[in-house]
Design an enzyme around this catalytic site. Structure first.
Site, PDB file in Angstrom:
ATOM      1  N   HIS A 333      11.835 109.574  79.402  1.00 23.16           N
ATOM      2  CA  HIS A 333      11.739 111.020  79.213  1.00 23.16           C
ATOM      3  C   HIS A 333      12.395 111.480  77.916  1.00 23.16           C
ATOM      4  CE1 HIS A 333      10.549 114.886  80.513  1.00 23.16           C
ATOM      5  NE2 HIS A 333      10.619 114.660  81.810  1.00 23.16           N
ATOM      6  N   ASP A 337       7.620 113.851  76.963  1.00 24.16           N
ATOM      7  CA  ASP A 337       7.678 114.856  78.016  1.00 24.16           C
ATOM      8  C   ASP A 337       6.595 114.533  79.048  1.00 24.16           C
ATOM      9  OD1 ASP A 337       9.747 116.289  76.822  1.00 24.16           O
ATOM     10  OD2 ASP A 337       8.332 117.419  75.562  1.00 24.16           O
TER      11      ASP A 337
END
Length: 363
Positions: A333, A337
């Site tokens: 992450h 995204d």
């Protein structure tokens, strides 16, 4: 004559130790430059290590079956001229007792408990003395069955402990595999090389799935090196198809088969296990519907392919039985995204469901 100490080299990414399989030289023998010294088993392969010097073997640090950490002394040489290479101060030697097989940590425990390891009967593999054997000899508790850690299991655990610190998320999609099954059957290959070829195509449009995090930048790889998770008797091994984006499906299939055979035979080379930029796990090979794969070192994405079987899908408003599978995409992450990962996975699903786009992949 000068003394030179050769330490256990780094034989691959994430490897912290190697186990001596057998010595190919003896103390006192003269050796030439690049003469084979020892066979060492790492987490992923059995590697033959050549001599970095020409000279006489003064000492061999370790016996068959012992684990030696990377950077710890392996061989001491007497060579003509040159400076003496000092032994690392952090390394403690536990010389082997004749006829006794035990790892350095077990020898250290025996010393701490005041046990003469030469009198202990080993119950481990090939008569190796284990920690439980030493504790039993000292009168300590042994109320568990101890399963000795192999180099592969140690490396897997170490990698998992490092990777768990990464904020990783898994997203899922169901893919209708009708077109994929027809196409791969025509080619005479398994679904895996077709999926790898499709993933390489998607990585060209979504470079962040083929990137990695660094302290001051995201590093997007210019080529696609696909790490394949391979199940072996010794544990999970990730072998690398190098420059997968340049290979057609047939060559991807051949290379995948070669790597799987080498992994199970313990004959992978250091080049076979290093440099993955993205990873694929075929969890469907053992019947798993889906999984949440963990990232491989140096990557930002691992794709897992679940088992392909008949499922009820809604097609044009009708419930029909189609061959289908679940794709699981775990991503870093910090690098991607959720929306970016989702778009890449959607493009992959669309490609795998399209007969026209599948046939556009390099054969």
């Amino acid at each position: 004559m000068a003394e030179r100490v050769f330490t256990m080299p780094d034989l691959g990414e994430g490897l912290e130790e190697g186990r001596i399989v057998r010595w190919l030289v003896a103390e006192g023998a003269r050796v030439e430059l690049n003469q084979p010294l020892v066979e060492v088993e790492t987490a992923k392969a059995v590697v033959e290590i050549p001599s970095p010097f020409a000279g006489r073997i003064q000492a061999l640090h370790g016996s068959d079956g012992e684990d030696v950490f990377v950077g710890s002394p392996l061989v001491t040489f007497e060579v003509e001229g040159g400076l003496v290479a000092p032994i690392a101060e952090s390394w403690t030697s536990y010389p082997p007792t004749p006829q006794v097989s035990a790892t350095p940590p077990v020898r250290k425990l025996a010393k701490e408990l005041g046990v003469d390891i030469g009198t202990v009967r080993g119950t481990g593999r090939d008569g190796r003395v284990t920690e439980d054997d030493v504790r039993s000899a000292s009168g300590g508790p042994a109320d568990v069955t101890r399963i000795e850690l192999t180099p592969v299991r140690r490396a897997i655990a170490a990698n998992l402990e490092r990777q768990v610190t990464i904020p990783q998320v898994t997203t899922f999609r169901t893919v209708d595999c009708s077109a994929l099954q027809t196409f791969r059957t025509e080619l005479g290959v398994s679904p895996l090389p077709v999926v790898v070829a499709a993933l390489c195509r998607v990585a060209n449009d979504h470079p962040l799935i083929n990137a990695r995090w660094s302290a001051d930048a995201i590093l997007a790889a210019n080529g696609v090196n696909v790490g394949l998770a391979i199940d072996t008797e010794k544990g999970l091994i990730v072998a690398v198809v190098r420059d997968a984006h340049t290979l057609g499906i047939a060559k991807l299939a051949t290379e995948s088969t070669r790597l799987a055979g080498a992994a199970r035979a313990g004959s992978l080379t250091p080049d076979d296990i290093a440099g993955a930029t993205i990873a694929v796990s075929n969890t469907g090979s053992y019947g798993s519907e889906a999984g949440t794969p963990i990232l491989s070192p140096g990557t930002s994405v691992t794709l897992a392919i679940g088992v392909i079987r008949e499922r009820a899908l809604v097609i044009d408003g009708q419930v029909v039985a189609r061959p289908a599978a679940t794709l699981s995409l775990t991503f870093d992450h910090r690098v991607l995204d959720g929306a970016a990962a989702g778009r890449a996975l959607t493009q992959l699903v669309d490609l795998l469901q399209s007969d026209e786009r599948l046939r556009d992949l390099p054969r």
